[in-house]
Structures are given as C-alpha cells and as structure tokens.
Design an enzyme around this catalytic site. Sequence first.
Site, mmCIF file in Angstrom:
data_model
loop_
_atom_site.group_PDB
_atom_site.id
_atom_site.type_symbol
_atom_site.label_atom_id
_atom_site.label_comp_id
_atom_site.label_asym_id
_atom_site.label_seq_id
_atom_site.Cartn_x
_atom_site.Cartn_y
_atom_site.Cartn_z
ATOM 1 C CG ASP A 159 120.453 -113.812 19.384
ATOM 2 O OD1 ASP A 159 121.269 -113.171 20.312
ATOM 3 O OD2 ASP A 159 120.123 -114.604 19.675
ATOM 4 C CG HIS A 160 121.306 -108.679 23.608
ATOM 5 N ND1 HIS A 160 120.329 -109.776 24.070
ATOM 6 C CD2 HIS A 160 122.242 -108.884 24.742
ATOM 7 C CE1 HIS A 160 120.519 -110.246 25.153
ATOM 8 N NE2 HIS A 160 121.691 -109.698 25.591
ATOM 9 C CG HIS A 208 120.463 -114.843 23.593
ATOM 10 N ND1 HIS A 208 120.331 -114.105 22.783
ATOM 11 C CD2 HIS A 208 119.839 -114.748 24.782
ATOM 12 C CE1 HIS A 208 119.413 -113.176 22.916
ATOM 13 N NE2 HIS A 208 119.093 -113.400 24.473
HETATM 14 C C1 BG6 Z 1 117.702 -112.035 27.386
HETATM 15 C C2 BG6 Z 1 116.839 -113.130 27.816
HETATM 16 O O1 BG6 Z 1 117.289 -112.109 26.035
HETATM 17 O O2 BG6 Z 1 118.955 -112.224 27.576
HETATM 18 C C3 BG6 Z 1 116.856 -112.704 29.625
HETATM 19 O O3 BG6 Z 1 115.460 -112.746 27.761
HETATM 20 C C4 BG6 Z 1 118.520 -112.962 29.708
HETATM 21 O O4 BG6 Z 1 116.078 -113.757 30.370
HETATM 22 C C5 BG6 Z 1 119.211 -111.770 29.081
HETATM 23 O O5 BG6 Z 1 118.632 -112.407 31.126
HETATM 24 C C6 BG6 Z 1 120.914 -112.066 29.232
HETATM 25 O O6 BG6 Z 1 121.322 -111.231 28.367
HETATM 26 P P1 BG6 Z 1 122.791 -110.791 28.981
HETATM 27 O O7 BG6 Z 1 123.399 -109.925 27.912
HETATM 28 O O8 BG6 Z 1 122.746 -110.040 30.397
HETATM 29 O O9 BG6 Z 1 123.782 -111.920 28.998
#
Ligand code: BG6
Length: 484
Positions: free
Chosen positions: A177-178, A240
């Site tokens: 989960d980044h 997230h």
């Molecule tokens: C992804 C989603 O996991 O996270 C996207 O699938 C979203 O829809 C993105 O835009 C948001 O990531 P960050 O790092 O730009 O906040």
Amino acid sequence: MVSRVIPVDPFDLVIFGGTGDLARRKILPGLYRRYCAGQMPEDARIIGAARGEMDDAGYRDFVREAIVEFSPPKEQNAEQIDGFLSRLHFIVIDAKGTGGWSDLAALMRDGVVRAFYFSVAPGLFGDLATRLHAHAIADDDSRIVVEKPFGRDLATAKALNKVLAEHFDEHQIYRIDHYLGKETVQNLMAVRFGNILFEPLWNAQYVDHIQITVAETVGVGGRGSYYDKSGAMRDMVQNHLMQLICLIAMEPPSHFDPDAVRDEKLKVIRALDPLAPDEIVRGQYLADEDQPGYLVDCEDPASKTESFIAMKMHISNWRWKGTPIYVRTGKRLRARASEIAVVFKDPPHNIFGEQEDRRGNVLVIRLQPNEGMNLRVTIKEPGPGGMRLVEVPLDMSFAEALGPDAEDIPDAYERLIMDVIRGNQTLFMRGDEVEAAWAWTDPIIAAWEAKGDKPKGYDAGSSGPEDALMLLHRDGRRWREIRE
Ligand code: BG6
C-alpha cells in the site's frame, strides 16, 4: 543533518509487468534514485519480465526513457543512468504458459536475495506463484511483492490470499500500500510514539474529532473503465485511508516490528463500527468548461460509481469511543491536498470569558504536498487592550526544518522496495489486515448497491457535494478548507 544510506544486500529483483505503467512511472525511476543514492550494491540486478518481444538492450532503452520522463531533471545524470541501466536485463515471459520460465531460472543467482514484483493484473498472481515454484525459481527466502487492488471484496481477497499461501509463507508476501511508504505517513508513528507530548492527550477524553482528507485534482480520464469498477471506496478507502486511520488510532505497539505494528492496526480495523446510511456521502464530479464530467470519463452514462466519498466513522474501543473520525477523498476537487487534523476539545473551564470564533488546538499532519506539521495554539493577542485570545500556528515545514535532507526524501515506492530487499514487512499489509478491511467495507457497498444509490453530482474544483459539508455541520463542526 546528514542522511545515512545503508546499502542493502545483493539482490535479483524480477519485475513481472516490467514494461507496464507502474514500472515505468514509479518502480524503475524509484530504483534509479536508490542507485544514485548509493543504496544498491554493486552486483544488484533488476530483471524486467513481460510478454512481447524485447531484449536487454531494448529494455534499457525503455527504462532510459522512463527515467528521463519521470525523474526530476536535476537527478538525471548520463553516467549514473548508464551505470543503473547496466544492471538491467529482460526476459520474455508467458505468465500463463511455459515460455521464458527456464530462461528466468537460468538467469537467477544463488546467494543473493530473490524478490519478485507482481506488477500485473491480480488474475495472474496465482499463475506467477505456481510457476515460480514449479521452475524452482523461488526459494524459502524469496519475497513476492503484490500490488493493489488486493481483491475487490472479502471473498476475492480471501481467494488471492489462499492462492499465494499455496506457495509462499506469509513472511514472504509483501502486499504494497504505497501510502505506508510515504515519509509523512511513517511520521505519524514517529510523532505519536517518539514524543511524550501527544500520546497522553490522544484519546476520546481530549480529542473532539479527527478529520482525514485525501483530495486530488485529477479526474479518472484515461483509467475510467478500471476506476468505474472500484470507485473511491474500493480504490482509496479500503486501503490507503484505512491505513491512515490505523496509524492514527492504534495503540502503541510494544516494538517497531512487523507483527507488533500490524497486530495493533488489525485491532483498529476490527473495532470500526458499521456505518449508518446517513453517515456516508457519495459524489460524482460534474463537467466544467474545460473537462468532461465523471460519466463521460468512465464511459458509462448510467454509472453509479462514486468519485468522492465522505464518511463519519466510529471506533468502538476504550480509547476512541465517542470521537468520530470524518474521512473524505475524491477526484477533481479544489486542490491536491492530503492531511490529517486532530481537533482537540476546548479546555474544561474558560477563565477568559466568552470569545468569538475560538477554534482551539488542532494538530495538522500534512501528508502532501508541502509535508509538515502544524499545531494551532492559543496565545494572547498582542496589545494593551485587555486579554483577548488568538490562535497561532506552531508551524513546521519539513522542507525548512530538515533543509537539504528533505529533498532526499525517497518516494514511497523507493522506500518500500528497499524494505522488501531488507526483509522488513512493517510497512506492508498482512493478509488478515486486508481481509478485515474488506469485511468492514463489503456490507457498506452491498447496502448502496442493493438500494441502487446514485452519487450526488459535485462541481469540479469544489470541496465535494454539499451533503459532505452537512455531515459535519449537523454535528456543529466544519471541515478544514482543502488547499495546497
Ligand atoms: C492509487 C489510486 O492507489 O492512489 C489512485 O488507485 C490515486 O486513484 C492514487 O490517484 C493516489 O496516490 P498519491 O500518492 O498520488 O496520493
């Protein structure tokens, strides 16, 4: 302050889906950055694996272009890029067939960490896991990295866990989960458990409510058909935002180690109350002068998928009973801004008499952009005219406080991939965590699907539907403004 870079052990990292969008935008430029930072040992190797004819030279050209497109110009150095590219190889592989597997087996080295990044559709996870074993490519120390979406409900997540468990132990599975790799998200734990200041107040007795906002300005154009099958709940909340809630609400783990942290996070998810229908607001962005609305972007004029969601959530445990957590996330909003605001209660007794527009203490943890922390405190308004109070921010921008070190903050993917090589699962989701998150979201989604609930339209560039504002107004509270 000097940043310390500790090189990881030698590794062979195979990226299945090595020519895909995620590899191009995030994984490969991220690895290049780690190379430049000196974290990659001399004999580390990265092996792209995908369908379609390509050789090592072709792959190196592909990755060079990705670095040029997705790395900041100041990080692009011809010599460094050449050095990084010399570690790259490519294998043509058929995830569902036999092609390429014995070549991959022959390429792998003994005595180095073997990691396999499944940057492919979840439908292929089982095929990859099976073949890695059938060809004796994965050993007991090998790691696999799996991308979201990890299922689309509890049943599919369980099936994925089962298929992976047939060939890999839980300690070998890294579910990414980044958001957990974002520096400020990790800072939530540092701030809470590295200071004595906040934790004694971190409960329902002192915290009035918590607001979590993850706002984006982009729409879903370009990936509309994927997005339309998930919506904000599946795409952002189940993973997230759920992780953010866990880190904000969990009990202090006994150690900063993978299972101690994940045990505590799991308890938070399991303590979440089901939501009542009037605690959820769903929205779809409308067209503006320049850009189409959601229904055009997703290519389904009758779509009932939400591009925005706001919720009032409750955690039923001793620490949090009675403190709501308001959460919102959406596309095409006013600004790109993600933050967590912990809004404290007023002092129990006010010795200064009623004052207008007092807003009390708020701790804001700013995730992106302009990472930082801000604590609003009350002081006396300067001047001779009696005792009037005013709120001022104790503001800490990480960029200012950390100086040049703040520029070296790794992107989420860089940090997480290095953790895989280090064998550290703390910032990855355990199977039971993912399942618990789906177990909470499933009935909510099922309820609105059964009802045929249609999201409310909201203006592009706004803060979401009016009803989302009401979610707080009716409790005598208000959202913080969404701004960069
Ligand atoms: C992804 C989603 O996991 O996270 C996207 O699938 C979203 O829809 C993105 O835009 C948001 O990531 P960050 O790092 O730009 O906040």
